[in-house]
Design a protein around this motif. Structure first.
Motif, short mmCIF file in Angstrom:
data_model
loop_
_atom_site.label_atom_id
_atom_site.label_comp_id
_atom_site.label_asym_id
_atom_site.label_seq_id
_atom_site.Cartn_x
_atom_site.Cartn_y
_atom_site.Cartn_z
N ASN A 277 -3.60 5.79 3.95
CA ASN A 277 -2.21 6.04 2.77
C ASN A 277 -3.65 5.57 1.43
O ASN A 277 -3.51 4.88 1.71
N VAL A 278 -3.59 7.29 1.36
CA VAL A 278 -4.41 7.37 0.00
C VAL A 278 -3.43 6.82 -1.04
O VAL A 278 -1.85 7.72 -1.56
N MET A 279 -3.43 5.90 -2.29
CA MET A 279 -2.14 5.38 -2.66
C MET A 279 -2.76 6.16 -4.26
O MET A 279 -3.76 6.63 -4.32
N CYS A 280 -1.80 5.88 -4.94
CA CYS A 280 -1.75 5.97 -6.48
C CYS A 280 -0.97 5.32 -7.49
O CYS A 280 0.63 5.37 -6.76
N SER A 281 -0.99 5.13 -8.99
CA SER A 281 -0.07 4.17 -9.60
C SER A 281 0.85 4.76 -9.63
O SER A 281 1.68 6.19 -9.82
N PRO A 282 1.99 4.25 -9.10
CA PRO A 282 3.42 5.06 -9.53
C PRO A 282 3.66 5.22 -11.16
O PRO A 282 4.85 6.14 -11.07
N SER B 256 -12.73 8.35 13.91
CA SER B 256 -13.56 6.93 14.56
C SER B 256 -13.84 6.68 13.26
O SER B 256 -15.62 5.92 13.87
N LEU B 257 -13.73 5.87 12.90
CA LEU B 257 -15.07 4.93 11.88
C LEU B 257 -14.58 3.47 12.20
O LEU B 257 -14.56 2.78 12.97
N PRO B 258 -16.04 2.38 11.50
CA PRO B 258 -15.84 1.45 11.85
C PRO B 258 -14.97 0.76 12.26
O PRO B 258 -14.85 -0.64 12.17
N ARG B 259 -14.34 0.87 11.34
CA ARG B 259 -12.65 0.33 10.35
C ARG B 259 -11.86 1.43 9.25
O ARG B 259 -12.86 2.20 8.88
N LYS B 260 -11.30 1.07 9.18
CA LYS B 260 -10.38 1.40 7.88
C LYS B 260 -10.50 1.30 6.76
O LYS B 260 -11.75 1.19 5.98
N PHE B 261 -10.38 2.15 6.35
CA PHE B 261 -10.51 3.08 5.00
C PHE B 261 -9.83 3.44 3.72
O PHE B 261 -8.78 4.43 4.01
N LYS B 262 -10.20 2.78 2.61
CA LYS B 262 -8.84 2.90 1.86
C LYS B 262 -9.46 3.62 0.39
O LYS B 262 -10.16 3.01 -0.07
N PHE B 263 -8.90 4.92 -0.28
CA PHE B 263 -8.49 5.37 -1.35
C PHE B 263 -7.61 4.75 -2.44
O PHE B 263 -5.77 4.28 -1.61
N ASN B 264 -7.57 4.39 -3.79
CA ASN B 264 -6.97 4.08 -4.86
C ASN B 264 -7.07 5.24 -5.88
O ASN B 264 -8.20 4.30 -6.76
N PHE B 265 -6.18 5.53 -6.13
CA PHE B 265 -6.51 6.55 -7.95
C PHE B 265 -5.50 5.83 -8.43
O PHE B 265 -4.22 4.90 -8.16
N THR B 266 -5.92 5.14 -10.06
CA THR B 266 -4.61 4.56 -10.58
C THR B 266 -4.89 5.19 -12.04
O THR B 266 -5.98 5.89 -12.66
N CYS B 267 -4.24 5.25 -12.92
CA CYS B 267 -4.51 6.05 -14.26
C CYS B 267 -4.55 5.17 -14.91
O CYS B 267 -5.11 6.09 -16.13
N MET C 134 -10.80 -3.17 -5.74
CA MET C 134 -10.82 -3.49 -5.07
C MET C 134 -10.47 -3.15 -3.47
O MET C 134 -9.87 -2.94 -2.71
N VAL C 135 -11.17 -1.81 -3.84
CA VAL C 135 -10.65 -0.55 -2.03
C VAL C 135 -11.92 -0.24 -2.06
O VAL C 135 -12.71 -0.49 -2.26
N ASP C 136 -12.20 -0.21 -0.91
CA ASP C 136 -13.25 0.92 -0.29
C ASP C 136 -13.45 2.12 -1.36
O ASP C 136 -14.83 2.15 -2.08
N VAL C 137 -12.66 2.38 -1.89
CA VAL C 137 -13.07 4.10 -3.05
C VAL C 137 -12.11 3.50 -4.10
O VAL C 137 -10.55 4.21 -3.56
N GLY C 138 -12.55 2.94 -4.56
CA GLY C 138 -11.42 3.44 -6.04
C GLY C 138 -11.65 4.23 -7.23
O GLY C 138 -12.69 4.17 -8.17
N ARG D 52 0.82 -0.92 0.40
CA ARG D 52 0.15 0.25 0.20
C ARG D 52 0.66 1.30 -0.34
O ARG D 52 0.49 1.92 0.56
N GLN D 53 2.00 1.11 -0.28
CA GLN D 53 3.07 1.70 -0.67
C GLN D 53 3.28 2.89 0.25
O GLN D 53 4.29 4.16 0.44
#
Length: 600
Positions: A136-141, A172-183, A192-196, A99-100
């Motif tokens: 961590n907000v992910m973004c395609s390398p 204080s969310l119910p659980r972790k939350f993930k963003f993934n930006f891709t090219c 494959m994430v909460d918000v892609g 996750r970078q």
């Protein structure tokens, strides 16, 4: 000795300072209260995680510090600092995650605040790298250099990370939350994430407008789901409103009572996609009406300034080192910018020594026209904007520090989570198995086999999918097997997973003992070679079998099971003692685990 322009040698400075140095002092004070018994262990655990310090296997005295690298961006002086911290407080090496993030393992709890303070001095933070917040907000390398992208999403990923970091909305969310930006569809995991998010432009009234395909409710874990597309197209001005609306619904309706089922994907599954989608769209309309006009993403779309004056000398007259052509084929990516390449630097299961971190700091200044590096999605590090003429020089530099392994962009570069090297929940040493596969496959030169190039191997030490095994061509997750009274490490094999435009989860096939995984995979490749059609590569051949479209002698999953059945047989411990020990261990295998902190 190389000579460079002063601007190149000094390196670029980051645009964003992610740190708050006072958080280090607060962490030190909370550790003191915890040690004095003035703070309940569960409360301290949640605080520790919110500040990026994860529990270490079977002990409360050490932690893993997870350093956030939004969009994967890491600058030369930051790499230098991380190298120093790994020597001073960790084990002399660091770990690049899927996750970078960059992780420092086996840190004494009292030293975590010192690391936080030192990170803050170079603009880095571990805040919300763990815990029930936006991670961590992910973004395609390859964002910004990919030939198939419609626009560079990096500024949007950075802006999203800035907006949500320390934001009361997500503390204080119910659980972790993930963003993934891709090219593009190929180079990411948007489903494959909460918000892609995938960039997409539209022509409206003769004007080209930016927007996104947004996918919600995906995620990997003990039970995984593929995300759903929210709407046909989301304009860029609705990106923040959509994100806030989604998080608010998850915060309001997420299951806080059942920790094993409180990721957003479970909420989407239990509610049904259509109802969840309707709630998001209604909530977004309310957010748009209620939010102040000053609540917006600060997207810095200033064109990147490249240092085109880098001049490296001192290599003239030297022959190109052996292996360069092989390395170039399996480790470099031609950018849409003519004459420039992106280089994927191969790590073994994400591990990198302090000396190697310093070398990447140097080469990011010496060879990259953008002046910094980016971490990737498969435990690798990217150096971008490298001039084609400089590739041999870069290769020679990487050889010197053991970073020139070939095949980074091929099947010979497996993903392996940390496994029993540090994780409380792990059942097997997935970390070491990934290294063993990489070394064996490089020895066999499988990176040069075009039929295997697009395939992947991913390994998790337990069913929780930190190694992303469910989206691999060949995936494995760890467990235990038994022969009589003796236990041995074993992996559940899955086939056919993928995270491209045809995203699908792998199908569980059979259990393979850990010490038989490598020969079993080689047997599967041999079977493919004997049965493939001219147009098949390994990935497409597996896909045909999993989806019921195979037209070879091996047509079904049951056929594969029959082929691999001999590898499942356990010898007695007297016949093969090594079979009963996991990789990296000389003692008998056991399945002892500790308390997981994914839901703490």
């Amino acid at each position: 000795m190389s000579t460079l322009t002063k601007q190149s040698r000094d390196g670029k400075k980051p645009k964003v300072n992610w740190a708050r140095i006072e958080e280090a002092d607060h962490f030190a004070e909370m550790v003191k209260k915890f040690r004095q018994g003035k703070l309940e262990p569960d409360l301290f655990r949640r605080f520790r995680l919110q500040n990026g310090a994860y529990g270490t296997r079977m002990t409360d005295d050490y932690a893993m510090v997870r350093v956030k690298l939004p969009a994967g961006e890491v600058y030369p002086h930051q790499l230098e600092r991380l190298a120093t911290l790994s020597e001073q407080y960790s084990i002399g090496s660091a770990h690049v995650s899927t996750r970078q993030n960059l992780q420092l393992h086996w840190v004494i709890l009292e030293d975590v605040s010192e690391i936080m303070r030192s990170l803050a001095e170079v603009g880095l933070t571990s805040r919300e790298a763990c815990g029930n917040a936006v991670r961590n907000v992910m973004c395609s390398p390859l964002a910004g250099v990919c030939k198939d992208e419609e626009f560079d999403v990096t500024p949007y990923a950075i802006a999203t990370a800035k907006f949500f970091l320390r934001n009361p909305l997500n503390q204080s969310l119910p659980r972790k939350f993930k963003f993934n930006f891709t090219c593009c569809e190929k180079h990411g995991m948007a489903r494959m994430v909460d918000v892609g998010l995938i960039p997409q432009t539209r022509t409206i009234n003769g004007q080209s407008r930016r927007g996104f395909k947004i996918f919600l409710g995906g995620g990997l874990g003990n039970k995984s789901f593929v995300g759903h597309q929210l709407e046909d197209w989301t304009p860029e001005e609705d990106l923040l409103y959509t994100s806030i609306a989604t998080i608010r619904i998850f915060d309001r309706l997420g299951d806080r009572k059942h920790l094993e089922r409180n990721r957003m994907r479970y909420l989407v599954d239990s509610m049904g996609w259509e109802q969840f989608q309707s709630l998001v769209l209604k909530e977004r309309a309310l957010v748009k009406m209620a939010q102040s006009v000053i609540v917006k993403l600060s997207v810095d779309s200033t064109p990147q300034k490249l240092d085109t004056n880098i001049r490296i000398t001192g290599f003239e007259g030297k022959s190109i080192p052996d292996g360069f052509s092989r390395w170039r084929k399996g480790n470099t990516f031609a950018q849409k910018q003519s004459g420039y390449y992106s280089v994927s630097i191969t790590l073994e299961a994400g591990d990198i020594t302090a000396n190697q971190l310093r070398t990447i700091s140097e080469v990011s200044k010496d060879f990259s026209a953008e002046g910094y590096a980016r971490t990737g999605f498969v435990q690798d590090i990217y150096l971008r904007y490298v001039a084609e003429s400089d590739l041999p020089r870069l290769y020679a530099k990487l050889i010197d520090v053991g970073l020139a392994n070939p095949g980074s962009l091929t099947m010979v570069h497996p993903v392996g989570c940390s496994g029993t090297t540090s994780c409380n929940l792990a059942l097997t040493n997935s970390h070491r198995l990934a290294k063993e596969i990489q070394r064996k496959f490089i020895e066999l030169k499988l990176d040069q086999d075009e039929d295997l190039r697009e395939s992947s191997i991913k390994i998790s030490g337990c069913p929780n999918s930190c190694g992303q095994h469910e989206i691999a061509t060949i995936g494995f997750f760890g467990g235990g097997g038994r022969s009589g009274k003796d236990m041995y490490p074993v992996y559940q094999m899955s086939l056919g997973g993928r995270s491209d435009g045809e995203t699908m989860l792998g199908v569980n096939v059979m259990r393979i003992p850990a010490k038989r995984v490598i020969p079993a995979v080689l047997k599967l490749i041999e079977t493919f070679k004997a049965n493939k059609k001219q147009e098949d590569d390994f990935k497409s051949w597996i896909h045909k079998i999993i989806t019921g479209h195979a037209d070879s002698q091996v047509r079904t999953v049951d056929d594969i099971k029959k082929t691999l059945l001999p590898f499942t047989q356990a010898p007695s411990i007297e016949q093969d003692k090594d079979f009963y020990a996991d990789y990296g261990s000389d003692s008998s295998y056991h399945t002892r685990t500790g308390k997981g902190e994914c839901a703490a």
